[in-house]
Structure formats: C-alpha cells, structure tokens
Design an enzyme around this catalytic site. Structure first.
Site, mmCIF file in Angstrom:
data_model
loop_
_atom_site.group_PDB
_atom_site.id
_atom_site.type_symbol
_atom_site.label_atom_id
_atom_site.label_comp_id
_atom_site.label_asym_id
_atom_site.label_seq_id
_atom_site.Cartn_x
_atom_site.Cartn_y
_atom_site.Cartn_z
ATOM 1 C CG HIS A 89 -2.081 -2.620 4.710
ATOM 2 N ND1 HIS A 89 -1.517 -3.744 4.187
ATOM 3 C CD2 HIS A 89 -1.282 -2.281 5.756
ATOM 4 C CE1 HIS A 89 -0.443 -4.077 4.873
ATOM 5 N NE2 HIS A 89 -0.275 -3.201 5.833
ATOM 6 N NE ARG A 101 2.390 -8.121 5.792
ATOM 7 C CZ ARG A 101 2.603 -6.915 6.329
ATOM 8 N NH1 ARG A 101 1.644 -6.313 7.027
ATOM 9 N NH2 ARG A 101 3.758 -6.308 6.175
ATOM 10 C CD GLU A 150 -3.418 -5.793 2.202
ATOM 11 O OE1 GLU A 150 -2.617 -4.881 1.895
ATOM 12 O OE2 GLU A 150 -3.563 -6.192 3.361
HETATM 13 C C1 DGY Z 1 4.217 -3.027 7.794
HETATM 14 O O1 DGY Z 1 5.027 -2.161 8.115
HETATM 15 O O2 DGY Z 1 4.479 -4.216 7.780
HETATM 16 C C2 DGY Z 1 2.869 -2.557 7.367
HETATM 17 O O3 DGY Z 1 1.941 -3.559 7.347
HETATM 18 C C3 DGY Z 1 2.964 -1.892 6.016
HETATM 19 O O4 DGY Z 1 2.660 -0.584 6.241
#
Ligand code: DGY
Length: 316
Positions: free
Chosen positions: A282, A235, A264
């Site tokens: 992402h 993240r 984001e």
């Molecule tokens: C997740 O699954 O946590 C991803 O980062 C979002 O696609």
C-alpha cells in the site's frame, strides 16, 4: 489543538507544527480506539488516516470539543461521513495532491505484473541467476493493448493518460461519462459487462462503496479475456480474493499487480506464494511530495473553514 493519530515524515511534522498547536502520536504504534478517544480530549481537530475506523460509535464517543476531522488519505471508506455530519463535525480528505503519486504506483503495478517483476526480483536476489537467455521470463508488452479502467475519477484519469503514453487503448466504466473534452480518446462503457471482455489489462481505480465491494468476483473474472492482467490500486475489498487467486492459479488471469488488500496488513497469505502476483505494501501515495501536499491541503482547509470559507475537499 490538533491531534495527529499517525506517524509523519519530519518535513510534514515541521509543516504541521508551524501552522497549528499539535499533539502528535509519538508512540510508534497505531492508536487503539480507546487511546484515540483519550488523546482527542481537548482537541478541536483530528487528523486520522486509513486504519483509524471512524465509525458511528467512535464518532459518538468523541469529546464535544471535536469540530473537524480530516483523513490523511483520499479514500474515506473508514469514516462514517453521514454520522459525522449528523454530529456537526466537518470532514475533509486529500484529493488532487496524491493523484500523480498514485497513478505512478499504478503504472509500477502494471509494469511489475506485465513484466514478471516478482519472479525477476526473486531470481536475481536468490543469487541463482545463470545468465541471459532468450526464453528467460517473457512478459507481455503494454503497447497496442487495451486497458479497461474501472473508476475514472482524478486517479483513474491520471492512470489513463500514462497508460495511453505507453501506447495503450483506453476504455472506461464510470457512473457517468466524462465530458468529451476530458476523455482524451478513452471510450466510455455504461456497463461493466461490455468493458470486461475487452480489458486485456483491468485497472481498478474506484472508491470502495457497497456497490463496488467484491466487484471483481468469479463471474466477472470469467468475462475477462484469457490471460488478462488485473491491477488494484483502489481498495482490497473491491476484489474477491478467492476468485482472483483461483484465476491466477489457473492462468485465466496471467498476472496481478496489487497495492491494496482486504484486511491490511494481514493480506491473504496465498498471494505470497503466487509468482504471478506482483504485490506492494500500500505505497500508492507514498511520495515525499504527496505526503507534504496532503498535510498542506488539510491545514489550508482548517484555516479556510475557520474563516467561514468553502473548500472543495470538504466531505461533510
Ligand atoms: C488513500 O489516500 O486513500 C490511500 O490509499 C492511502 O494512502
């Protein structure tokens, strides 16, 4: 009635619609908090995703009909699981089904950073490339290098397996060591302090928690080897942008591969101008296989819970 707050692939829509009476968000836009609360009226199940902030206030304002909330993601830092539990709402996420997709994106980031993907793409797309020379865009090889993985959960382990196949030596930091049979030769570090100085490649694959917020800051970057490569598949908030950008500018960090960002989609604009930043929007789990699997695991969980069965992807 199931409410799906986000756009889905046609095959995912067909799958969901074949299993449950569903209200899809066909607006083409993210639902505001108010719209989400309105659309949730009369629904017993919500499928939300990254960007839908299911904080205590929103959970408290949900209609009483809501019994289950599923996040169409493995990460669930946007859902207040404790508040949901207190309201008697079951919460689910999507582990396993997106592990391979995310680990493959992690290797895309590793290669893109190590082999100067951003500069290479800029050069060829500029139509200014003047031809092969032996000094053109030299990168660094993966083979024989050490990768330090922070967060050795399912995704961290899948990345480690792939990096090892590229000839890398794997070290990792986790709250607990893996059982020896699952380590596959990776070396455990109880402290980040011992992992960082040997991480020629640092792979961030941990969940975002209060403990991992800004885990990679100036002080920790200073402990990396000169010219280390940093990859973030976790993240955005795991990295302190000011620190990483300064290190990319100085060369302390040779290159970074980033799929996730603070705030984001409004990432720190300085990344756009850094040739050594290989950045992706992402797309970690964005494969057709993962997207279908994510829907299936959640639909199966709803059915199982309604039958009174336990499911492993239940968070509350
Ligand atoms: C997740 O699954 O946590 C991803 O980062 C979002 O696609």
């Amino acid at each position: 009635m199931l409410l799906v707050t986000f756009p889905v692939l046609p095959s995912v829509r067909a799958l969901i619609a074949s299993r449950r009476a569903t209200r899809f968000n066909d607006t083409g836009e993210r639902l505001t908090r108010e719209a989400l609360l309105r659309e949730a009226e009369g629904c017993d199940v919500l499928m939300v995703t990254v960007g839908d902030r299911m904080d205590a206030g929103t959970l408290a304002a949900l209609p009483a009909s809501v019994r289950m909330i599923a996040t169409y993601s493995v990460g669930y830092d946007h859902v207040d699981v404790v508040a949901a539990k207190a309201r008697g709402i079951a919460v689910f996420n999507t582990p396993d089904v997106l592990t391979d997709a995310t680990a493959e994106t992690a290797m895309f980031l590793v290669l893109g950073a190590a082999r100067r993907g951003n500069e290479s793409l800029r050069l060829i797309h500029s139509r200014q490339w003047t031809g092969w020379t032996p000094v053109q865009l030299p990168g660094v090889q993966l083979s024989g290098k050490r990768m330090g993985v922070v967060g050795m959960g399912r995704i961290g382990q899948a990345i480690a397996t792939r990096a090892a196949a590229f000839g890398m030596e794997i070290h990792y930091h986790n709250r607990r060591p893996l059982p020896a049979a699952e380590e596959a030769g990776a070396k455990y570090h109880a402290q980040l302090d011992t992992l960082l100085p040997l991480s020629q490649f640092l792979m961030l694959a941990c969940p975002l928690t209060p403990e991992t917020h800004h885990l990679l800051d100036d002080e920790r970057i200073a402990r990396l080897p000169e010219g280390a490569i940093v990859v973030n598949i976790a993240r955005g908030n795991v990295v302190k942008d000011d620190a990483l950008i300064a290190a990319l500018r100085s060369g302390k960090v040779r290159a970074a591969g980033l799929d996730v960002f603070t705030n984001e989609p409004h990432l720190d604009a300085r990344y756009y101008d850094l040739p050594s930043a290989f950045i992706l929007p992402h797309i970690g789990s964005s494969t057709i296989e993962a997207r279908e699997g994510m829907a299936r695991i959640l639909l199966d969980a709803f059915d199982a819970v309604e039958r009174g069965q336990a499911v492993s992807n239940r968070l509350a």
